[in-house]
Scaffold this active site. Structure first.
Site, PDB file in Angstrom:
ATOM      1  N   HIS A  69      -1.799   4.682  -0.452  1.00 26.84           N
ATOM      2  CA  HIS A  69      -2.837   4.639   0.583  1.00 26.84           C
ATOM      3  C   HIS A  69      -2.985   3.222   1.165  1.00 26.84           C
ATOM      4  O   HIS A  69      -2.743   3.000   2.350  1.00 26.84           O
ATOM      5  CB  HIS A  69      -4.189   5.081  -0.002  1.00 26.84           C
ATOM      6  CG  HIS A  69      -4.187   6.436  -0.630  1.00 26.84           C
ATOM      7  ND1 HIS A  69      -3.918   7.606   0.060  1.00 26.84           N
ATOM      8  CD2 HIS A  69      -4.441   6.819  -1.909  1.00 26.84           C
ATOM      9  CE1 HIS A  69      -4.017   8.638  -0.761  1.00 26.84           C
ATOM     10  NE2 HIS A  69      -4.322   8.205  -1.951  1.00 26.84           N
TER      11      HIS A  69
HETATM   12  O1  RIB Z   1      -8.899   7.179  -0.582  1.00 30.01           O
HETATM   13  C1  RIB Z   1      -8.059   6.142  -1.016  1.00 30.01           C
HETATM   14  C2  RIB Z   1      -8.781   4.842  -0.989  1.00 30.01           C
HETATM   15  O2  RIB Z   1      -9.858   4.848  -1.911  1.00 30.01           O
HETATM   16  C3  RIB Z   1      -7.911   3.659  -1.425  1.00 30.01           C
HETATM   17  O3  RIB Z   1      -8.355   2.498  -0.765  1.00 30.01           O
HETATM   18  C4  RIB Z   1      -8.183   3.562  -2.884  1.00 30.01           C
HETATM   19  O4  RIB Z   1      -7.998   2.234  -3.384  1.00 30.01           O
HETATM   20  C5  RIB Z   1      -9.636   3.898  -2.933  1.00 30.01           C
HETATM   21  O5  RIB Z   1     -10.372   2.720  -2.648  1.00 30.01           O
END
Ligand code: RIB
Ligand code: CA
Length: 312
Positions: free
Chosen positions: A243
């Site tokens: 992500h």
């Molecule tokens: O949904 C994914 C996000 O939420 C990423 O930034 C992960 O690190 C959490 O913070």
């Protein structure tokens, strides 16, 4: 000499934030002016320790300042994600590593504004955490929106299910008021890197093998082990969705994603859908488009970029 792109990362260092930091630092193409930390996956203090440890691991502890920000969301309680990121936030990978790098004095909000103003028009903010710090910065320094080159946000989901509730993605869900404020603040260039595309940026065993001769191979394998295990239980394949690294990838090469310019807003007053990012694809509300929404990603080219950077 090609000027490196100036960025500030805002993180809640967790497993994927750490990989995003490694990508940013090792890409050789970004001038990371600083990293601001915020309450999110883990506490502000833990996110700060983790960020300092990752910079030590990357050999960049003397080059990049770390500045602490908000220790809680604007209006909501904290919503830690230890089941995903582990008790320490890095999947236990650097648990026994002593941290000697310290955060700088001062607050993230002032660091962001001072740094952006010093390089007016040239700084990209890469946000991979709840947007509390940026919302506070906009409230304290409204002129910030005119001095930032671009804001790239890992957050939201506009054509799929959430990862905290059926409709909400974690970073938006934790501080929906902050997210709403940021999207409505009037930033001229906001790019949303949502689960729609980050779920396709999957690090698999094949990629871990390709990392074998990287100085970070052991760390990446150790920090993602539990994450991959959980992913396998839920989706039947061992993988780790990158992500946050994809948000850095977009800062490195915008061609990796396809985007559309739409009006996007955040739900903040719903029992069922709080934190939902609503994208008006058909312009039914007739409101000015405010977000460049990532709708597609060249996954393998991104994974190659990630692997190459960490092997450098
Ligand atoms: O949904 C994914 C996000 O939420 C990423 O930034 C992960 O690190 C959490 O913070
Ligand atoms: Ca994060």
């Amino acid at each position: 000499m090609v000027m490196k792109k100036k960025v500030i990362l805002d993180v809640d260092t967790g497993v994927d934030d750490a990989l995003a930091i490694l990508l940013a630092v090792r890409s050789g193409e970004l001038d990371v002016l600083g990293i601001t930390t915020v309450n999110g996956n883990v506490s502000l203090a833990q996110a700060t320790i983790n960020t300092c440890k990752i910079l030590q691991l990357a050999g960049a502890e003397n080059d990049i300042p770390v500045v602490q920000g908000a220790d809680k969301p604007l209006m909501r309680p904290s919503h830690f994600e230890h089941k995903v990121h582990g008790k320490d936030g890095l999947g236990g990978a650097l648990r026994d590593v002593p941290v000697h790098k310290q955060a700088e004095p001062g607050h993230a909000v002032d660091f962001i504004f001072d740094t952006v103003r010093r390089h007016s028009g040239d700084v990209t903010l890469v946000m991979t955490a709840p947007l509390t710090n940026l919302a506070l910065a906009v409230m304290k320094y409204p002129q910030l929106i005119h001095e930032v080159q671009e804001v790239i946000i890992m957050g939201g989901v506009v054509q799929g299910f959430g990862n905290v509730t059926p409709t909400a993605e974690y970073n938006i869900y934790v501080d929906p008021e902050a997210a709403k404020m940021v999207l409505q603040a009037g930033f001229p260039k906001l790019t949303l890197v949502g689960l729609d595309v980050t779920r396709k940026a999957l690090l698999t065993e094949k990629h871990l093998d390709a990392l074998q001769d990287s100085p970070f191979a052991d760390y990446v394998r150790a920090s993602t082990a539990d994450y991959m295990q959980r992913y396998q239980e839920r989706n039947g394949v061992r993988a780790c969705a990158l992500h946050d690294p994809l948000a850095v990838g977009v800062a490195l090469n915008k061609e990796l994603v396809t985007t559309g310019h739409y009006y996007v807003d955040v739900e903040t007053r719903s029992d069922l859908c709080d934190g939902m990012t609503v994208c008006d694809f058909q312009n039914r509300l007739q409101r000015q488009a405010n977000v460049h929404v990532c709708t597609g990603v060249a996954s393998e080219p991104f994974l190659e970029l990630f692997i190459e950077a960490l092997r450098r």
